[in-house]
Design a protein around this motif. Structure first.
Motif, PDB file in Angstrom:
ATOM      1  N   VAL A   1       0.837  -1.195   0.000  1.00  0.00           N
ATOM      2  CA  VAL A   1       0.000   0.000   0.000  1.00  0.00           C
ATOM      3  C   VAL A   1       0.876   1.251   0.000  1.00  0.00           C
ATOM      4  O   VAL A   1       0.605   2.223  -0.719  1.00  0.00           O
ATOM      5  CB  VAL A   1      -0.964  -0.014   1.208  1.00  0.00           C
ATOM      6  N   LEU A   2       1.966   1.237   0.802  1.00  0.00           N
ATOM      7  CA  LEU A   2       2.873   2.379   0.833  1.00  0.00           C
ATOM      8  C   LEU A   2       3.533   2.592  -0.534  1.00  0.00           C
ATOM      9  O   LEU A   2       3.623   3.740  -1.024  1.00  0.00           O
ATOM     10  CB  LEU A   2       3.945   2.187   1.906  1.00  0.00           C
ATOM     11  N   PHE A   3       4.017   1.517  -1.159  1.00  0.00           N
ATOM     12  CA  PHE A   3       4.635   1.652  -2.485  1.00  0.00           C
ATOM     13  C   PHE A   3       3.631   2.114  -3.527  1.00  0.00           C
ATOM     14  O   PHE A   3       3.946   2.941  -4.377  1.00  0.00           O
ATOM     15  CB  PHE A   3       5.291   0.337  -2.917  1.00  0.00           C
ATOM     16  N   LEU A   4       2.413   1.606  -3.472  1.00  0.00           N
ATOM     17  CA  LEU A   4       1.378   2.054  -4.417  1.00  0.00           C
ATOM     18  C   LEU A   4       1.046   3.534  -4.195  1.00  0.00           C
ATOM     19  O   LEU A   4       0.833   4.280  -5.159  1.00  0.00           O
ATOM     20  CB  LEU A   4       0.130   1.189  -4.296  1.00  0.00           C
ATOM     21  N   ALA A   5       0.998   3.962  -2.936  1.00  0.00           N
ATOM     22  CA  ALA A   5       0.718   5.375  -2.639  1.00  0.00           C
ATOM     23  C   ALA A   5       1.848   6.260  -3.178  1.00  0.00           C
ATOM     24  O   ALA A   5       1.586   7.309  -3.787  1.00  0.00           O
ATOM     25  CB  ALA A   5       0.541   5.578  -1.141  1.00  0.00           C
ATOM     26  N   LEU A   6       3.093   5.839  -2.948  1.00  0.00           N
ATOM     27  CA  LEU A   6       4.221   6.612  -3.469  1.00  0.00           C
ATOM     28  C   LEU A   6       4.224   6.622  -5.000  1.00  0.00           C
ATOM     29  O   LEU A   6       4.487   7.657  -5.620  1.00  0.00           O
ATOM     30  CB  LEU A   6       5.543   6.043  -2.946  1.00  0.00           C
ATOM     31  N   PHE A   7       3.926   5.500  -5.627  1.00  0.00           N
ATOM     32  CA  PHE A   7       3.853   5.426  -7.076  1.00  0.00           C
ATOM     33  C   PHE A   7       2.727   6.318  -7.599  1.00  0.00           C
ATOM     34  O   PHE A   7       2.878   7.029  -8.585  1.00  0.00           O
ATOM     35  CB  PHE A   7       3.658   3.981  -7.544  1.00  0.00           C
ATOM     36  N   GLY A   8       1.587   6.290  -6.923  1.00  0.00           N
ATOM     37  CA  GLY A   8       0.468   7.152  -7.312  1.00  0.00           C
ATOM     38  C   GLY A   8       0.826   8.617  -7.182  1.00  0.00           C
ATOM     39  O   GLY A   8       0.483   9.443  -8.044  1.00  0.00           O
ATOM     40  N   LEU A   9       1.531   8.986  -6.106  1.00  0.00           N
ATOM     41  CA  LEU A   9       1.966  10.363  -5.905  1.00  0.00           C
ATOM     42  C   LEU A   9       2.946  10.782  -7.014  1.00  0.00           C
ATOM     43  O   LEU A   9       2.847  11.885  -7.569  1.00  0.00           O
ATOM     44  CB  LEU A   9       2.633  10.504  -4.535  1.00  0.00           C
ATOM     45  N   LEU A  10       3.857   9.903  -7.359  1.00  0.00           N
ATOM     46  CA  LEU A  10       4.796  10.176  -8.439  1.00  0.00           C
ATOM     47  C   LEU A  10       4.067  10.317  -9.783  1.00  0.00           C
ATOM     48  O   LEU A  10       4.341  11.223 -10.560  1.00  0.00           O
ATOM     49  CB  LEU A  10       5.844   9.059  -8.528  1.00  0.00           C
ATOM     50  N   ALA A  11       3.110   9.440 -10.052  1.00  0.00           N
ATOM     51  CA  ALA A  11       2.338   9.508 -11.297  1.00  0.00           C
ATOM     52  C   ALA A  11       1.543  10.817 -11.356  1.00  0.00           C
ATOM     53  O   ALA A  11       1.469  11.457 -12.417  1.00  0.00           O
ATOM     54  CB  ALA A  11       1.415   8.303 -11.414  1.00  0.00           C
ATOM     55  N   TRP A  12       0.960  11.234 -10.246  1.00  0.00           N
ATOM     56  CA  TRP A  12       0.207  12.488 -10.208  1.00  0.00           C
ATOM     57  C   TRP A  12       1.135  13.677 -10.497  1.00  0.00           C
ATOM     58  O   TRP A  12       0.781  14.587 -11.246  1.00  0.00           O
ATOM     59  CB  TRP A  12      -0.497  12.675  -8.867  1.00  0.00           C
ATOM     60  N   GLN A  13       2.315  13.674  -9.880  1.00  0.00           N
ATOM     61  CA  GLN A  13       3.266  14.764 -10.098  1.00  0.00           C
ATOM     62  C   GLN A  13       3.687  14.828 -11.568  1.00  0.00           C
ATOM     63  O   GLN A  13       3.760  15.911 -12.147  1.00  0.00           O
ATOM     64  CB  GLN A  13       4.487  14.577  -9.186  1.00  0.00           C
ATOM     65  N   LEU A  14       3.965  13.689 -12.183  1.00  0.00           N
ATOM     66  CA  LEU A  14       4.312  13.658 -13.604  1.00  0.00           C
ATOM     67  C   LEU A  14       3.166  14.184 -14.458  1.00  0.00           C
ATOM     68  O   LEU A  14       3.375  14.962 -15.392  1.00  0.00           O
ATOM     69  CB  LEU A  14       4.689  12.243 -14.038  1.00  0.00           C
TER      70      LEU A  14
END
Length: 184
Positions: A17-30
């Motif tokens: 869940v933490l990795f998915l949240a970080l990946f989602g945050l990175l995808a949103w920033q991109l």
């Protein structure tokens, strides 16, 4: 005690869940940078890397009916200094005064005025003086403390009249800036 099956699964789920949240945050920033703010970022980058400047056209030669040159343009140079980059205006003035045929006090005063970003020291320098200055600047740049730091030599144009005053009323004159005052 060694963790058992349910404890390990909970830890793995939490890590996922933490990795998915970080990946989602990175995808949103991109997405935000590449899609939503792309136009603004391109405009800002363009303004940082480009500038508009006026490039003066080279004035042509004026010939007489037999093909003799009455007026022509030749390369001249302008020596400028950035006072904010000059460490010692007196040393700069002492080095330049004999070459520029100017008073050392005048050069030191202009080079020491830190309220200005750039000051023109002398215009319409010929190629020999410009070459002397280039050699001096190259030698000075190799020293630990460069006394000629902040000097800039820029290419300019100068109008020559090889025949002297012949037909000067018709040919006309230009200012130091190359602006025609009268005649052709």
């Amino acid at each position: 005690m060694v963790p058992t099956g349910p404890t390990i699964r909970r830890r793995l789920a939490l890590a996922m869940v933490l990795f998915l949240a970080l990946f989602g945050l990175l995808a949103w920033q991109l997405f935000r940078l590449q899609v939503l703010e792309a136009a603004d970022l391109q405009r800002r980058a363009q303004s940082q890397w480009t500038r508009e400047s006026l490039i003066a056209p080279r004035r042509g030669a004026i010939y007489d009916r037999d093909g003799g040159v009455l007026a022509m343009s030749a390369t001249a140079y302008t020596l400028s200094v950035s006072p904010r980059q000059v460490a010692d205006p007196q040393a700069l003035a002492q080095a330049l005064a004999p070459i520029l045929d100017m008073e050392a006090e005048t050069i030191a005063q202009r080079a020491g005025d830190r309220s200005k970003g750039g000051v023109t020291l002398k215009r319409q320098l010929d190629a020999q003086v410009a070459q002397q200055l280039r050699v001096m600047m190259a030698q000075s740049a190799q020293q630990a403390e460069d006394p000629l730091q902040g000097l800039y030599l820029e290419e300019d144009q100068r109008r020559y009249y090889p025949m002297g005053d012949m037909a000067s009323q018709l040919i006309g004159l230009t200012t130091v800036d190359g602006v025609g005052q009268s005649g052709l």
